[in-house]
Design a protein around this motif. Structure first.
Motif, short mmCIF file in Angstrom:
data_model
loop_
_atom_site.label_atom_id
_atom_site.label_comp_id
_atom_site.label_asym_id
_atom_site.label_seq_id
_atom_site.Cartn_x
_atom_site.Cartn_y
_atom_site.Cartn_z
N PHE A 1 -5.20 -0.06 -5.07
CA PHE A 1 -5.77 -1.05 -4.14
C PHE A 1 -5.33 -0.73 -2.72
O PHE A 1 -4.14 -0.52 -2.47
CB PHE A 1 -5.29 -2.43 -4.56
N THR A 2 -6.26 -0.69 -1.79
CA THR A 2 -6.07 -0.34 -0.38
C THR A 2 -5.61 1.10 -0.20
O THR A 2 -5.25 1.51 0.90
CB THR A 2 -5.08 -1.28 0.38
N GLY A 3 -5.64 1.90 -1.27
CA GLY A 3 -5.16 3.28 -1.20
C GLY A 3 -6.28 4.28 -1.02
O GLY A 3 -7.42 3.94 -0.69
N SER A 4 -5.94 5.56 -1.25
CA SER A 4 -6.90 6.64 -1.11
C SER A 4 -6.31 7.91 -1.70
O SER A 4 -5.14 7.95 -2.10
CB SER A 4 -7.26 6.88 0.37
N LYS A 5 -7.09 8.96 -1.72
CA LYS A 5 -6.67 10.25 -2.25
C LYS A 5 -5.44 10.77 -1.53
O LYS A 5 -4.65 11.53 -2.11
CB LYS A 5 -7.82 11.26 -2.13
N MET B 1 0.83 -1.19 0.00
CA MET B 1 0.00 0.00 0.00
C MET B 1 0.88 1.25 0.00
O MET B 1 2.00 1.24 0.50
CB MET B 1 -0.91 0.01 1.22
N SER B 2 0.35 2.33 -0.58
CA SER B 2 1.07 3.60 -0.54
C SER B 2 1.04 4.17 0.86
O SER B 2 0.03 4.10 1.56
CB SER B 2 0.43 4.60 -1.50
N LYS B 3 2.17 4.75 1.27
CA LYS B 3 2.26 5.40 2.57
C LYS B 3 2.60 6.87 2.34
O LYS B 3 3.74 7.20 2.01
CB LYS B 3 3.32 4.72 3.44
N PRO B 4 1.63 7.77 2.47
CA PRO B 4 1.89 9.19 2.20
C PRO B 4 3.00 9.72 3.10
O PRO B 4 3.03 9.43 4.30
CB PRO B 4 0.55 9.86 2.51
N PRO B 5 3.92 10.53 2.54
CA PRO B 5 4.97 11.10 3.38
C PRO B 5 4.45 12.15 4.33
O PRO B 5 5.10 12.49 5.32
CB PRO B 5 5.94 11.71 2.36
N SER B 6 3.26 12.70 4.04
CA SER B 6 2.61 13.68 4.91
C SER B 6 1.11 13.48 4.81
O SER B 6 0.58 13.07 3.77
CB SER B 6 2.97 15.10 4.50
N LEU B 7 0.42 13.76 5.90
CA LEU B 7 -1.04 13.69 5.91
C LEU B 7 -1.67 15.07 5.99
O LEU B 7 -2.89 15.20 6.12
CB LEU B 7 -1.51 12.84 7.09
N ALA C 1 -12.31 1.90 7.23
CA ALA C 1 -13.37 2.66 6.56
C ALA C 1 -13.68 2.16 5.17
O ALA C 1 -14.73 2.47 4.61
CB ALA C 1 -12.97 4.14 6.49
N THR C 2 -12.77 1.38 4.57
CA THR C 2 -12.99 0.87 3.21
C THR C 2 -13.94 -0.32 3.26
O THR C 2 -13.81 -1.20 4.11
CB THR C 2 -11.65 0.48 2.56
N VAL C 3 -14.89 -0.34 2.35
CA VAL C 3 -15.91 -1.39 2.32
C VAL C 3 -15.25 -2.73 1.94
O VAL C 3 -14.53 -2.81 0.94
CB VAL C 3 -17.01 -1.03 1.30
N PRO C 4 -15.46 -3.79 2.72
CA PRO C 4 -14.82 -5.08 2.43
C PRO C 4 -15.10 -5.58 1.02
O PRO C 4 -14.20 -6.11 0.35
CB PRO C 4 -15.40 -6.02 3.48
N GLU C 5 -16.32 -5.41 0.54
CA GLU C 5 -16.66 -5.88 -0.80
C GLU C 5 -15.88 -5.13 -1.87
O GLU C 5 -15.57 -5.69 -2.93
CB GLU C 5 -18.17 -5.74 -1.04
N GLN C 6 -15.55 -3.87 -1.60
CA GLN C 6 -14.70 -3.13 -2.56
C GLN C 6 -13.33 -3.80 -2.67
O GLN C 6 -12.81 -4.00 -3.77
CB GLN C 6 -14.55 -1.67 -2.10
N LEU C 7 -12.77 -4.17 -1.55
CA LEU C 7 -11.46 -4.82 -1.55
C LEU C 7 -11.52 -6.21 -2.17
O LEU C 7 -10.61 -6.62 -2.88
CB LEU C 7 -10.93 -4.90 -0.11
N TYR D 1 -12.19 4.33 1.50
CA TYR D 1 -11.94 5.26 2.59
C TYR D 1 -13.13 6.18 2.85
O TYR D 1 -14.14 5.73 3.39
CB TYR D 1 -10.65 6.04 2.35
N GLU D 2 -13.08 7.46 2.43
CA GLU D 2 -14.12 8.41 2.81
C GLU D 2 -15.26 8.55 1.80
O GLU D 2 -16.13 9.40 1.97
CB GLU D 2 -13.49 9.77 3.09
N SER D 3 -15.23 7.74 0.74
CA SER D 3 -16.37 7.71 -0.19
C SER D 3 -17.28 6.54 0.17
O SER D 3 -16.80 5.43 0.34
CB SER D 3 -15.89 7.54 -1.65
N PRO D 4 -18.58 6.77 0.27
CA PRO D 4 -19.49 5.69 0.66
C PRO D 4 -19.64 4.64 -0.43
O PRO D 4 -19.39 4.90 -1.61
CB PRO D 4 -20.82 6.43 0.90
N GLY D 5 -20.07 3.47 -0.01
CA GLY D 5 -20.35 2.39 -0.96
C GLY D 5 -21.15 1.29 -0.30
O GLY D 5 -21.09 1.12 0.92
N PRO D 6 -21.91 0.53 -1.08
CA PRO D 6 -22.78 -0.51 -0.51
C PRO D 6 -22.02 -1.77 -0.12
O PRO D 6 -20.91 -2.02 -0.60
CB PRO D 6 -23.76 -0.79 -1.66
N ARG D 7 -22.64 -2.57 0.74
CA ARG D 7 -22.10 -3.86 1.15
C ARG D 7 -22.57 -4.94 0.17
O ARG D 7 -23.17 -5.93 0.53
CB ARG D 7 -22.53 -4.20 2.58
#
Length: 284
Positions: free
Chosen positions: A44-48, A1-7, A196-202, A74-80
């Motif tokens: 995959f497993t990432g975010s903005k 997974m990507s690890k941002p150098p700053s948040l 926060a990421t929907v399991p079905e998305q992964l 992450y912060e975008s909603p999605g169905p199960r």
């Protein structure tokens, strides 16, 4: 997974929800479209947040830059449910995001899985795009060792998707001892993003990574400027496979030094410089 150098978002960037005709998506945005607009799609497993370090240099070069969380990411909603995370559905979301941005053709950048989503969107409709950059994203499914690891993860998600904290703990216990120590702030963010990421998305996007066919020939027929960008080594797609893909596409090719699978986070300034040079050349 990507690890941002700053948040921490740059002072001239903002976090908001991009409202589209296919729902709302969490986004980070910086810059004004003096020279164009770019849409950044995480893996995959990432975010903005994986693109935070690119926002300031790309905005300073005159580009409006928008990074998004995909559906259920992450912060975008999605169905199960699984069906909404099929590759063509995520490509449809991406095209809706471009429509919502407006302002003419968009430079599209897809990192890893995001490259497969971006490719599917361009193959469906290249008209909204000024260029396509495939960043650390290969011609087909990920390489054999990573396919095996991803199959194990998908199986674990299918069994334990309702207990994401326990699965996170199990995953972290498998981290290599020489992998380096993350800061407490980064560890807290990575855990929060996972939960926060929907399991079905992964589950569904993991299956995409282990089964995606080679569509390079189709993509090469699209009359769009393309760039293949990667680090010097890559665990998901071997660098020679990306070299070959660039040749088959007739694409520009950039290898970012001191970077591996996430040049956006591992060497952001050089990555930003390469993107700006490519986009400027597209305009000329």
């Amino acid at each position: 997974m990507s690890k941002p150098p700053s948040l921490i978002l740059p002072s001239d960037a903002r976090a908001y929800r991009l409202t589209t005709d296919r729902g709302a998506f969490a986004a980070h945005e910086a810059g004004a479209p003096v020279r164009g607009t770019a849409l950044l799609v995480p893996g995959f497993t990432g975010s903005k947040e994986d693109f935070i370090a690119l926002l300031e240099p790309l905005a300073a070069a005159g580009y409006r830059v928008v990074a998004v969380d995909g559906r259920g990411q992450y912060e975008s909603p999605g169905p199960r449910q699984e069906a909404p995370y099929a590759l063509e559905e995520l490509a449809g979301d991406l095209l809706a995001q471009v429509r919502a941005l407006g302002g003419g053709p968009v430079h599209l950048v897809g990192h890893s899985l995001g490259g497969l989503i971006a490719r599917a969107a361009v193959l469906r409709d290249p008209a909204p795009f000024a260029s396509l950059t495939l960043m650390s994203s290969g011609p087909a499914a990920i390489e054999e060792v990573q396919r095996a690891r991803t199959k194990l993860l998908v199986a674990a998600l299918e069994e334990m998707g309702d207990d994401m904290p326990a699965l996170w703990t199990a995953m972290r216990s498998q981290d290599p001892p020489d992998g380096g120590e993350d800061s407490p702030e980064l560890l807290a963010f990575l855990r929060e993003r996972w939960l926060a990421t929907v399991p079905e998305q992964l589950i569904v996007t993991g299956r995409t990574l282990i089964s995606e066919p080679d569509r390079v020939e189709e993509l090469a027929a699209v009359p769009l400027p393309m760039l293949v960008l990667s680090g010097t080594v890559d665990y998901a797609w071997p660098v020679p496979s990306m070299d070959d893909m660039a040749q088959r596409l007739g694409a520009e090719r950039v290898v970012v030094p001191a970077a591996e699978h996430s040049p956006n986070a591992e060497n952001p300034q050089v990555t930003a410089d390469a993107l700006v040079a490519f986009w400027d050349a597209c305009a000329r």
